[in-house]
Design an enzyme around this catalytic site. Structure first.
Site, PDB file in Angstrom:
ATOM      1  N   CYS A 102       7.314  -5.866  14.622  1.00  0.00           N
ATOM      2  CA  CYS A 102       7.063  -4.928  15.718  1.00  0.00           C
ATOM      3  C   CYS A 102       5.654  -5.187  16.263  1.00  0.00           C
ATOM      4  O   CYS A 102       4.696  -5.351  15.500  1.00  0.00           O
ATOM      5  CB  CYS A 102       7.197  -3.491  15.243  1.00  0.00           C
ATOM      6  SG  CYS A 102       8.860  -3.126  14.641  1.00  0.00           S
ATOM      7  N   GLU A 108       0.827  -1.205   0.000  1.00  0.00           N
ATOM      8  CA  GLU A 108       0.000   0.000   0.000  1.00  0.00           C
ATOM      9  C   GLU A 108       0.860   1.252   0.000  1.00  0.00           C
ATOM     10  O   GLU A 108       1.968   1.256   0.547  1.00  0.00           O
ATOM     11  CB  GLU A 108      -0.870   0.026   1.260  1.00  0.00           C
ATOM     12  CG  GLU A 108      -1.924  -1.052   1.266  1.00  0.00           C
ATOM     13  CD  GLU A 108      -2.717  -1.118   2.564  1.00  0.00           C
ATOM     14  OE1 GLU A 108      -3.810  -1.698   2.538  1.00  0.00           O
ATOM     15  OE2 GLU A 108      -2.244  -0.618   3.594  1.00  0.00           O
ATOM     16  N   CYS A 148       3.526   8.492   0.922  1.00  0.00           N
ATOM     17  CA  CYS A 148       4.159   7.532   1.830  1.00  0.00           C
ATOM     18  C   CYS A 148       4.206   6.190   1.089  1.00  0.00           C
ATOM     19  O   CYS A 148       3.160   5.623   0.759  1.00  0.00           O
ATOM     20  CB  CYS A 148       3.339   7.434   3.117  1.00  0.00           C
ATOM     21  SG  CYS A 148       3.946   6.186   4.258  1.00  0.00           S
ATOM     22  N   CYS A 154       6.390  -7.344   6.228  1.00  0.00           N
ATOM     23  CA  CYS A 154       7.650  -6.967   6.884  1.00  0.00           C
ATOM     24  C   CYS A 154       8.079  -8.087   7.824  1.00  0.00           C
ATOM     25  O   CYS A 154       7.244  -8.704   8.486  1.00  0.00           O
ATOM     26  CB  CYS A 154       7.469  -5.669   7.666  1.00  0.00           C
ATOM     27  SG  CYS A 154       8.996  -5.081   8.431  1.00  0.00           S
ATOM     28  N   CYS A 203       2.388  -3.162  15.126  1.00  0.00           N
ATOM     29  CA  CYS A 203       2.280  -2.824  13.701  1.00  0.00           C
ATOM     30  C   CYS A 203       1.522  -3.885  12.907  1.00  0.00           C
ATOM     31  O   CYS A 203       1.867  -5.071  12.949  1.00  0.00           O
ATOM     32  CB  CYS A 203       3.692  -2.646  13.141  1.00  0.00           C
ATOM     33  SG  CYS A 203       3.706  -2.368  11.375  1.00  0.00           S
ATOM     34  N   CYS A 252      -0.208   5.602  10.767  1.00  0.00           N
ATOM     35  CA  CYS A 252       1.026   4.906  11.101  1.00  0.00           C
ATOM     36  C   CYS A 252       0.738   3.586  11.827  1.00  0.00           C
ATOM     37  O   CYS A 252      -0.039   3.551  12.777  1.00  0.00           O
ATOM     38  CB  CYS A 252       1.871   5.815  11.985  1.00  0.00           C
ATOM     39  SG  CYS A 252       3.461   5.124  12.334  1.00  0.00           S
TER      40      CYS A 252
HETATM   41  S1  SF4 Z   1       6.968  -0.773  12.321  1.00  0.00           S
HETATM   42 FE1  SF4 Z   1       6.009  -2.363  11.034  1.00  0.00          FE
HETATM   43  S2  SF4 Z   1       6.742  -1.950   8.941  1.00  0.00           S
HETATM   44 FE2  SF4 Z   1       8.085  -0.807  10.374  1.00  0.00          FE
HETATM   45  S3  SF4 Z   1       9.808  -2.200  10.783  1.00  0.00           S
HETATM   46 FE3  SF4 Z   1       8.296  -2.596  12.416  1.00  0.00          FE
HETATM   47  S4  SF4 Z   1       7.034  -4.299  11.605  1.00  0.00           S
HETATM   48 FE4  SF4 Z   1       8.159  -3.429   9.866  1.00  0.00          FE
END
Ligand code: SF4
Length: 339
Positions: free
Chosen positions: A116, A92, A105, A112, A119, A329
């Protein structure tokens, strides 16, 4: 499979022409045909001799520029575009409205691997890294959505520094004077702290700006929220950031996502202020957005900001946009969190 010509920098096109027995001087015209004139047919590139087109056609393909399969518009004007790239790799990008200009963005990866805890992209895991032409395709789609696109951030899906070669090529392609000529100083690359790439960026001639996700100041807490802490501890990341700022006489953008009751205590702001003392930076505080939609207003946010300002930190509250379409975010999950 032959590589896509749209994913090559101008220098790479020049090298390819030499290896095909052609003059490298045609690289500028080829690049311009692709990235400014939007050529779709490798056999007929405007202002490029037919012989050169034939030679390039023997070694490269030119796939149609991918278009978004879905578009969502937020009440605040934020637009989110969902791509599904080859091999069922969703990604996206978001166009964020400003007062009289917009910011794009972009995603650097489909999903990923960093995991995290807060996220939505991290929860997907990594599908694959995006190619330079897929990153460029996102930019072109954002450009079509904007009347005045002035800045570009790599803060979408993925960790840009774990796909650095392709992100770097996309930056070179987008900033090339024969293409879109988008200024590198208006581009920001955000990382959770991949030290070797911060060091490479420090030594490079690239003029893009650096942003680092701090997430938490205490190492144990940060390791729980961002597993990358175990490979690259924040203290070492910030040491690399200090070297970056000193070598380039630059400021860095630090980002701190505020998780109510987790990393927003007075002891967290005190530790954070101590940790970043002396770093020429702007610290953006980002209230947490749960993947399902807008989160509750965090009563601590303003107080946390005041504590940091009192400790001498340039702390700002980032006005979050697009939470109602999961474009804020930490919410990007390639439409998987949309009903
Ligand atoms: S915040 Fe999300 S997109 Fe960014 S590095 Fe951590 S897991 Fe990956």
């Amino acid at each position: 499979m032959q590589p896509d010509l749209r994913g090559l920098t101008r220098a790479e096109i020049a090298a390819a022409l030499v290896s095909l027995g052609e003059k490298p001087g045609n690289a500028g015209a080829v690049f311009m045909a692709l990235h400014r004139r939007g050529a779709q047919d490798l056999a007929r590139l405007p202002n490029v001799p037919e012989r050169v087109c034939r030679a390039l056609g023997s070694a490269f393909t030119l796939a149609p520029l991918p278009a978004p399969e879905r578009r969502l518009v937020s009440a605040d004007g934020t637009r989110k575009l969902l791509f599904r790239f080859a091999g069922d790799a969703p990604a996206e990008c978001v166009v964020l409205p400003g007062k009289d200009q917009q910011t794009a963005c972009l995603s650097s990866q489909s999903g990923c691997a960093c995991g995290c805890a807060f996220c939505a992209t991290g929860a997907l895991g990594l599908k694959r890294s995006l190619t330079p032409e897929e990153i460029v395709a996102q930019f072109e789609a954002c450009l079509r959505e904007s009347v005045d696109l002035r800045s570009l951030v790599f803060m979408g899906m993925g960790e840009p520094f774990l796909n650095w070669e392709n992100v770097k090529k996309a930056i070179q392609i987008l900033s090339d004077s024969r293409g879109r000529h988008f200024p590198q100083v208006k581009m920001t690359v955000s990382t959770v702290g991949v030290i070797p790439v911060i060091e490479e960026l420090t030594a490079s001639g690239l003029r893009v700006r650096l942003a680092v996700s701090v997430i938490a100041a205490a190492p144990e807490l940060r390791a729980r929220l961002a597993p990358m802490e175990k490979t690259y501890p924040l203290e070492r990341v910030l040491a690399a950031v200090r070297r970056y700022c000193a070598a380039r006489e630059a400021h860095v953008m630090l980002e701190y996502i505020l998780l109510p009751g987790v990393n927003d205590r007075p002891s967290d702001s005190a530790l954070l202020a101590k940790l970043i003392e002396g770093i020429p930076c702007r610290l953006n505080l980002i209230p947490y957005n749960p993947p399902g939609g807008p989160g509750p207003a965090a009563p601590r946010v303003k107080e946390f900001q005041r504590e940091l300002i009192a400790a001498g930190v340039r702390a700002y509250l980032r006005a979050e946009k697009g939470a109602d379409i999961a474009a804020a975010c930490g919410q990007l999950a390639a439409g998987l969190n949309q009903g």
